[in-house]
Design a protein around this motif. Structure first.
Motif, PDB file in Angstrom:
ATOM      1  N   GLU A 132      -5.727  25.192  -3.573  1.00 12.87           N
ATOM      2  CA  GLU A 132      -6.451  24.526  -2.490  1.00 12.87           C
ATOM      3  C   GLU A 132      -7.843  24.123  -2.932  1.00 12.87           C
ATOM      4  O   GLU A 132      -8.470  24.816  -3.734  1.00 12.87           O
ATOM      5  CB  GLU A 132      -6.496  25.422  -1.236  1.00 12.87           C
ATOM      6  CG  GLU A 132      -7.137  26.799  -1.407  1.00 12.87           C
ATOM      7  CD  GLU A 132      -8.626  26.836  -1.201  1.00 12.87           C
ATOM      8  OE1 GLU A 132      -9.196  25.865  -0.683  1.00 12.87           O
ATOM      9  OE2 GLU A 132      -9.238  27.856  -1.597  1.00 12.87           O
ATOM     10  N   ASP A 177     -12.289  25.595  -6.171  1.00 13.10           N
ATOM     11  CA  ASP A 177     -13.679  26.052  -6.267  1.00 13.10           C
ATOM     12  C   ASP A 177     -13.921  26.925  -7.505  1.00 13.10           C
ATOM     13  O   ASP A 177     -15.019  26.943  -8.055  1.00 13.10           O
ATOM     14  CB  ASP A 177     -14.076  26.878  -5.023  1.00 13.10           C
ATOM     15  CG  ASP A 177     -14.266  26.016  -3.780  1.00 13.10           C
ATOM     16  OD1 ASP A 177     -13.958  24.816  -3.836  1.00 13.10           O
ATOM     17  OD2 ASP A 177     -14.713  26.557  -2.757  1.00 13.10           O
ATOM     18  N   SER A 195      -8.722  27.144   2.700  1.00 10.10           N
ATOM     19  CA  SER A 195      -8.568  28.485   2.119  1.00 10.10           C
ATOM     20  C   SER A 195      -7.803  29.384   3.082  1.00 10.10           C
ATOM     21  O   SER A 195      -6.939  30.160   2.665  1.00 10.10           O
ATOM     22  CB  SER A 195      -9.925  29.126   1.815  1.00 10.10           C
ATOM     23  OG  SER A 195     -10.717  28.253   1.054  1.00 10.10           O
ATOM     24  N   ARG A 226     -20.395  29.843   8.023  1.00  6.67           N
ATOM     25  CA  ARG A 226     -19.963  30.437   6.755  1.00  6.67           C
ATOM     26  C   ARG A 226     -21.087  30.454   5.715  1.00  6.67           C
ATOM     27  O   ARG A 226     -21.294  31.463   5.034  1.00  6.67           O
ATOM     28  CB  ARG A 226     -18.774  29.643   6.194  1.00  6.67           C
ATOM     29  CG  ARG A 226     -18.279  30.179   4.884  1.00  6.67           C
ATOM     30  CD  ARG A 226     -17.264  29.282   4.233  1.00  6.67           C
ATOM     31  NE  ARG A 226     -17.870  28.050   3.755  1.00  6.67           N
ATOM     32  CZ  ARG A 226     -17.181  27.012   3.296  1.00  6.67           C
ATOM     33  NH1 ARG A 226     -15.866  27.032   3.304  1.00  6.67           N
ATOM     34  NH2 ARG A 226     -17.793  25.933   2.857  1.00  6.67           N
TER      35      ARG A 226
HETATM   36 MG    MG Z   1     -12.639  27.291   0.874  1.00  7.33          MG
END
Ligand code: MG
Ligand code: UZR
Length: 214
Positions: free
Chosen positions: A118, A47, A22, A152
């Motif tokens: 992505e 995603d 990302s 994260r």
């Molecule tokens: Mg990502």
């Protein structure tokens, strides 16, 4: 792979979870938009195409294997890529990692000459691969990905340390070896050292500038 003059170009960026996909894609995108404006470049994320699970209870949703190809609505992503190629805008879904399903709002993505996409499993799906003109694989060491993922998921995705480590052992790590690592063979370009690899960012930017100048 198969870049043709005067057409749209779809650039796919794949690799392990938290490998820097990302960051790499958004850095390329933002730096080029600052330089050339946003009309001719679009960005999508795999995603966003996690299946809608609003018909399931929260408990049931936590049982889904999110690292398996079945978790994604790749058919919809393929349809959207075809629409963008043919000059039509799409409504990209939005996915919430906190509630494990789509939210009601969508994001309008306008067709563009260069489309960046992505996601972890993009290169595992032949129907998607057929649509990609340029493919990139983020080859970041797994220990680096794991450390980044812990940080994260605790900070941004509402998780506990035990849920992250459990998910890592049960699905993230096995899926990396079963699906993601073997898909590296389909990459035109392999990027080491993660999403801040500025030389790799500059190489992709140079290619995009060249495509936009044609
Ligand atoms: Mg990502
Ligand atoms: P990236 N993921 C979740 O943890 N919960 C969800 O509801 C949807 C996805 C995780 C997923 C995968 N897997 O490893 C990661 N697990 O998001 C992919 N377990 O996102 O490429 O940004 O790391």
């Amino acid at each position: 792979m198969k870049v043709e003059v005067g057409k749209n170009t779809i650039i796919a960026i794949a690799g392990a979870s938290a490998s820097g996909k990302s960051l790499f894609a958004s850095t390329v995108y933002q730096e080029l938009v600052a330089e050339l404006g946003g009309e001719r470049i679009a960005i999508l994320s795999e995603d966003a195409y996690y299946r809608d699970q609003s018909h399931l209870s929260f408990e049931q949703r936590t049982l889904t294997n999110y690292d398996h190809p079945a978790a994604f609505e790749h058919e919809l992503l393929a349809t959207h890529l075809r629409a963008l190629r043919s000059g039509k805008a799409i409504q990209m879904p939005q996915y919430s990692y906190k509630i494990h399903t789509r939210i009601d709002e969508t994001i309008t993505v306008q067709p563009a000459k260069v489309i960046l996409v992505e996601g972890i499993l993009l290169l595992t799906d032949e129907k998607l691969r057929d649509q990609f003109d340029i493919t990139v694989f983020m080859d970041t060491p797994l220990d680096v990905c794991l450390l980044r993922r812990i940080k994260r998921d605790l900070e941004d995705r509402g998780r506990s340390l035990s849920s992250v480590t459990e998910q890592y052992e049960n699905s993230v790590r096995p899926a990396f070896f079963e699906f993601i690592a073997p898909s590296k063979q389909y990459a035109d370009l392999v990027v080491t050292r993660g999403g801040k690899n500025q030389i790799a960012i500059d190489i992709i930017k140079a290619k995009i500038r060249q495509l936009l100048a044609e």
